[in-house]
Write a protein that holds these residues in place. Structure first.
Motif, mmCIF file in Angstrom:
data_model
loop_
_atom_site.group_PDB
_atom_site.id
_atom_site.type_symbol
_atom_site.label_atom_id
_atom_site.label_comp_id
_atom_site.label_asym_id
_atom_site.label_seq_id
_atom_site.Cartn_x
_atom_site.Cartn_y
_atom_site.Cartn_z
ATOM 1 N N PRO A 118 7.011 -91.359 21.935
ATOM 2 C CA PRO A 118 6.867 -92.488 21.015
ATOM 3 C C PRO A 118 8.199 -93.184 20.767
ATOM 4 N N ASP A 119 8.117 -94.456 20.386
ATOM 5 C CA ASP A 119 9.327 -95.209 20.060
ATOM 6 C C ASP A 119 10.114 -94.473 18.983
ATOM 7 N N GLY A 120 11.393 -94.401 19.169
ATOM 8 C CA GLY A 120 12.271 -93.723 18.224
ATOM 9 C C GLY A 120 12.604 -92.301 18.597
ATOM 10 N N TYR A 121 11.795 -91.670 19.430
ATOM 11 C CA TYR A 121 12.032 -90.274 19.789
ATOM 12 C C TYR A 121 13.344 -90.103 20.554
ATOM 13 N N MET A 122 13.503 -90.866 21.620
ATOM 14 C CA MET A 122 14.728 -90.738 22.431
ATOM 15 C C MET A 122 15.971 -91.101 21.623
ATOM 16 N N GLN A 123 15.860 -92.135 20.800
ATOM 17 C CA GLN A 123 16.990 -92.523 19.957
ATOM 18 C C GLN A 123 17.331 -91.391 18.983
ATOM 19 N N GLY A 124 16.311 -90.734 18.437
ATOM 20 C CA GLY A 124 16.527 -89.619 17.526
ATOM 21 C C GLY A 124 17.189 -88.442 18.202
ATOM 22 N N VAL A 125 16.742 -88.134 19.414
ATOM 23 C CA VAL A 125 17.355 -87.044 20.179
ATOM 24 C C VAL A 125 18.823 -87.362 20.443
ATOM 25 N N ARG A 126 19.099 -88.611 20.843
ATOM 26 C CA ARG A 126 20.477 -89.018 21.117
ATOM 27 C C ARG A 126 21.344 -88.865 19.871
ATOM 28 N N GLU A 127 20.841 -89.304 18.728
ATOM 29 C CA GLU A 127 21.596 -89.211 17.475
ATOM 30 C C GLU A 127 21.888 -87.763 17.099
ATOM 31 N N ILE A 128 20.893 -86.905 17.213
ATOM 32 C CA ILE A 128 21.071 -85.489 16.871
ATOM 33 C C ILE A 128 22.086 -84.835 17.809
ATOM 34 N N CYS A 129 21.965 -85.115 19.100
ATOM 35 C CA CYS A 129 22.904 -84.538 20.071
ATOM 36 C C CYS A 129 24.330 -85.006 19.800
ATOM 37 N N THR A 130 24.490 -86.296 19.533
ATOM 38 C CA THR A 130 25.815 -86.838 19.248
ATOM 39 C C THR A 130 26.384 -86.226 17.977
ATOM 40 N N LYS A 131 25.572 -86.142 16.946
ATOM 41 C CA LYS A 131 26.009 -85.588 15.657
ATOM 42 C C LYS A 131 26.531 -84.164 15.796
ATOM 43 N N GLY B 48 27.452 -82.595 18.768
ATOM 44 C CA GLY B 48 28.261 -82.320 19.950
ATOM 45 C C GLY B 48 27.504 -81.607 21.049
ATOM 46 N N ILE B 49 26.227 -81.902 21.165
ATOM 47 C CA ILE B 49 25.363 -81.295 22.175
ATOM 48 C C ILE B 49 25.127 -82.318 23.278
ATOM 49 N N LEU B 50 25.294 -81.904 24.519
ATOM 50 C CA LEU B 50 25.057 -82.815 25.629
ATOM 51 C C LEU B 50 23.572 -83.148 25.737
ATOM 52 N N MET B 51 23.262 -84.416 25.986
ATOM 53 C CA MET B 51 21.885 -84.846 26.229
ATOM 54 C C MET B 51 21.725 -85.053 27.726
ATOM 55 N N ILE B 52 20.811 -84.293 28.324
ATOM 56 C CA ILE B 52 20.573 -84.377 29.759
ATOM 57 C C ILE B 52 19.170 -84.930 29.987
ATOM 58 N N ALA B 53 19.090 -86.057 30.675
ATOM 59 C CA ALA B 53 17.803 -86.681 30.982
ATOM 60 C C ALA B 53 17.375 -86.302 32.395
ATOM 61 N N ASP B 54 16.203 -85.707 32.502
ATOM 62 C CA ASP B 54 15.633 -85.345 33.792
ATOM 63 C C ASP B 54 14.796 -86.534 34.279
ATOM 64 N N GLU B 55 15.312 -87.239 35.268
ATOM 65 C CA GLU B 55 14.639 -88.414 35.824
ATOM 66 C C GLU B 55 14.145 -88.147 37.246
ATOM 67 N N VAL B 56 13.941 -86.878 37.579
ATOM 68 C CA VAL B 56 13.520 -86.514 38.929
ATOM 69 C C VAL B 56 12.204 -87.199 39.284
ATOM 70 N N MET B 57 11.247 -87.208 38.365
ATOM 71 C CA MET B 57 9.949 -87.820 38.647
ATOM 72 C C MET B 57 9.842 -89.252 38.145
ATOM 73 N N ALA B 58 10.530 -89.595 37.078
ATOM 74 C CA ALA B 58 10.347 -90.915 36.454
ATOM 75 C C ALA B 58 11.363 -91.954 36.905
ATOM 76 N N GLY B 59 12.390 -91.540 37.609
ATOM 77 C CA GLY B 59 13.453 -92.462 37.987
ATOM 78 C C GLY B 59 13.139 -93.354 39.166
ATOM 79 N N PHE B 60 14.031 -94.282 39.422
ATOM 80 C CA PHE B 60 13.979 -95.190 40.553
ATOM 81 C C PHE B 60 12.773 -96.133 40.515
ATOM 82 N N GLY B 61 12.582 -96.743 39.351
ATOM 83 C CA GLY B 61 11.599 -97.811 39.212
ATOM 84 C C GLY B 61 10.176 -97.395 38.944
ATOM 85 N N ARG B 62 9.917 -96.138 38.799
ATOM 86 C CA ARG B 62 8.526 -95.699 38.609
ATOM 87 C C ARG B 62 7.933 -96.115 37.270
#
Length: 108
Positions: free
Chosen positions: A28-41, A43-57
């Protein structure tokens, strides 16, 4: 888990941006932004797995772009070679890449 274990015990948060294996689940909208904020706050690295969703899919080069979020690392494969060859890659922020200029990362 951050509150229970403490942020100093968590190196990274790995998430598949749009899951495909269990039913094409779009966060849902806001989820990724929330994860990013929590990770930044914390000092946790945020790793996005784009193996299936990447490259224009999903209509964008990478699915994470739909939420205007920049992960620390982004994993990609499949679409990298149109699945003709088994090849994967990891993109990373400049400050992380700089770490490996003087330190090698040896993995199998």
């Amino acid at each position: 888990m951050i509150q229970l274990e403490g942020p100093q015990t968590i190196a990274a948060f790995i998430l598949e941006t749009v899951t495909g294996s269990n039913g094409v689940l779009v966060p849902p909208d806001g989820y990724m932004q929330g994860v990013r904020e929590i990770c930044t706050k914390h000092g946790i690295l945020m790793i996005a797995d784009e193996v299936m969703a990447g490259f224009g899919r999903t209509g964008k080069w990478f699915a994470i772009e739909h939420w205007n979020v920049v992960p620390d690392l982004i994993c990609m494969a499949k679409g990298l070679t149109s699945s003709y060859l088994p090849l994967g890659a990891v993109g990373m922020r400049h400050h992380i890449a700089q770490h490996f200029r003087t330190r090698s990362f040896t993995a199998g």
